[in-house]
Design an enzyme around this catalytic site. Sequence first.
Site, PDB file in Angstrom:
ATOM      1  N   ASP A 200       0.823  -1.210   0.000  1.00 33.31           N
ATOM      2  CA  ASP A 200       0.000   0.000   0.000  1.00 33.31           C
ATOM      3  C   ASP A 200       0.854   1.255   0.000  1.00 33.31           C
ATOM      4  O   ASP A 200       0.586   2.210  -0.725  1.00 33.31           O
ATOM      5  CB  ASP A 200      -0.909   0.009   1.228  1.00 33.31           C
ATOM      6  N   LYS A 243      -9.515  -3.753  10.287  1.00 33.02           N
ATOM      7  CA  LYS A 243      -8.335  -4.600  10.247  1.00 33.02           C
ATOM      8  C   LYS A 243      -7.637  -4.698  11.594  1.00 33.02           C
ATOM      9  O   LYS A 243      -7.126  -5.760  11.955  1.00 33.02           O
ATOM     10  CB  LYS A 243      -7.368  -4.072   9.186  1.00 33.02           C
TER      11      LYS A 243
HETATM   12  P1  NG1 Z   1      -5.568  -2.944   3.140  1.00 31.24           P
HETATM   13  O1  NG1 Z   1      -6.665  -3.635   2.472  1.00 31.24           O
HETATM   14  O2  NG1 Z   1      -5.312  -1.612   2.534  1.00 31.24           O
HETATM   15  O3  NG1 Z   1      -5.715  -2.828   4.586  1.00 31.24           O
HETATM   16  C1  NG1 Z   1      -3.648  -4.835   3.538  1.00 31.24           C
HETATM   17  C2  NG1 Z   1      -2.174  -4.599   3.779  1.00 31.24           C
HETATM   18  C3  NG1 Z   1      -1.305  -4.898   2.553  1.00 31.24           C
HETATM   19  C4  NG1 Z   1      -1.652  -6.241   1.938  1.00 31.24           C
HETATM   20  C5  NG1 Z   1      -3.165  -6.368   1.755  1.00 31.24           C
HETATM   21  C6  NG1 Z   1      -3.571  -7.734   1.270  1.00 31.24           C
HETATM   22  C7  NG1 Z   1      -1.794  -2.747   5.353  1.00 31.24           C
HETATM   23  C8  NG1 Z   1      -1.439  -1.315   5.511  1.00 31.24           C
HETATM   24  N1  NG1 Z   1      -1.913  -3.210   4.131  1.00 31.24           N
HETATM   25  O4  NG1 Z   1      -4.214  -3.803   2.792  1.00 31.24           O
HETATM   26  O5  NG1 Z   1       0.064  -4.827   2.896  1.00 31.24           O
HETATM   27  O6  NG1 Z   1      -1.134  -7.304   2.689  1.00 31.24           O
HETATM   28  O7  NG1 Z   1      -3.878  -6.096   2.952  1.00 31.24           O
HETATM   29  O8  NG1 Z   1      -2.961  -8.023   0.065  1.00 31.24           O
HETATM   30  O9  NG1 Z   1      -1.945  -3.453   6.325  1.00 31.24           O
HETATM   31 MG    MG Z   2      -5.236  -0.128   5.737  1.00 24.43          MG
END
Ligand code: NG1
Ligand code: MG
Length: 485
Positions: A200, A243
């Site tokens: 990201d 998350k």
């Molecule tokens: P998002 O969906 O933006 O939270 C996360 C991780 C990435 C990657 C993806 C799955 C963070 C900041 N980003 O993205 O590094 O592992 O999930 O591919 O945690």
């Molecule tokens: Mg995120």
Amino acid sequence: MDELIPTRKLDEIYSASALNRIKKRYENVISSFKRQFGHEPDVVLRSPGRVNLIGDHIDYMDYSVFPMAIEPDIIMAYRTTDTDTIELFNTDPEFDAINIDLSAETLQIGPPHWSNYFIAGHIVAHQYMTSKNALKLTGLQVCVDGEVPARSGLSSSAAFVCCACLIVLTAGNVSVTKRQLTELSIQCEKHVGVNSGGMDQAASVNGLKDHALLVDFHPINVTPVKLPDCAVVIAHSLVVADKLESAPRNYNLRVAEDSIAAAALAHHLNVDVPYDNIIGCPSLRAVELAHFKTPAKSTEEQIQRLTSMEEICAKLFPQDGCTDEQAANLCGISVDQLRATFMRSKLEYTTLSLYKRSVHVYAEAKRVLQFFQELSTTARLEVLGQLMDESQESSRTMVCNSCPEVDQLCAIAKEAGSLGSRVTGAGFGGCTVHLLPNDDSLVEKLIKAFKDKYYSVYYPNIDKKTLSESIIESRPSSGTAFVAL
Ligand code: NG1
Ligand code: MG
């Protein structure tokens, strides 16, 4: 990646059709700043969200991924002060203003609060400046304005920490290259409690108009690839994917399962691998490299290698999951060692899905290679779409990070003519991404199908604003920049 973070004008960042609205947005940021702090800001900067076209839950295993930056972004305006305080203010009243005291030795992350992402950026920038003997910390007044929907898989958090890190560095007179900001911002989220990979932050910092980005890790590298004539549509399931809250059973558990699978494979194949991934454990890519010893000579050979790694995983790991005892046995260590090495952050699970997760990683890494190969040669949208569909199937059955609403959005899209539809980012809800020919009538048909068959069914009381923000058609956008107004 070795150029300094650029300064860009609005028309270099945003599409012409968005400019009027965007100008008002910046005016609002400046006037909010003045109202809150009684001064003009010194500097305004922005960092975009991203959508991932293909390659999810593999970045933390060091495999390449294929995201693009999108236009929705986070803007921050700041001014330095000679106080010991960071005064944080958000134009969205949902996020309450807060003052962070800088007089303590080191900043600490507190209970969940949006300001933790600023503190994380501050901690990382502070450590970097100390290591360069360039430590000059000042007080800050900061106004934040975000348009990346939070907890949706579009990386609002990465856009946020990139801005925060850049503010602290710039206020301390330290200029950084895109590579340096990428590497620094990748460290941030771990301080908040998510053991994230680096996709990201790489996409946010290095975004390029009209280009998707092949992001490699170890060492980090970004290769922009021009997108063919196509439309990319994002639709939010509106299932909130928190998350951080769900990390012990979702995101962090996936990182731990993959790391344990890597250690078990290394033991089985009798190879030495470095313990250097985000949680200080081996990566599945490191095992593949150690097993084959020399780099593959062609994409075809690399694809064959990944297939054979998949086969080894399928033989080695029980398909219905492993107990801690089984996993420890497979790694050749004790259960206590297993927990101490791989489970330093809190995890919640009944069994460890080493088979499903590891097979996904090798198969998805292969799809990214195939996607890149197709884009760099004949760029047939049908082939790209097919790979995206296969990726979604693997999310659903192997990573288990899809959900009924996301599956429903993908099914509606396919029926309405999408060439490829999948969950994007971490998943467990959040956004879906769809690939279409660049044809306005097809895009309209898709958007209508989402409205009629998804939003009005699942969210009959949805307000106009939420609905319009839930469907985003975005061209690839440019990356982190200082903004010349
Ligand atoms: P998002 O969906 O933006 O939270 C996360 C991780 C990435 C990657 C993806 C799955 C963070 C900041 N980003 O993205 O590094 O592992 O999930 O591919 O945690
Ligand atoms: Mg995120």
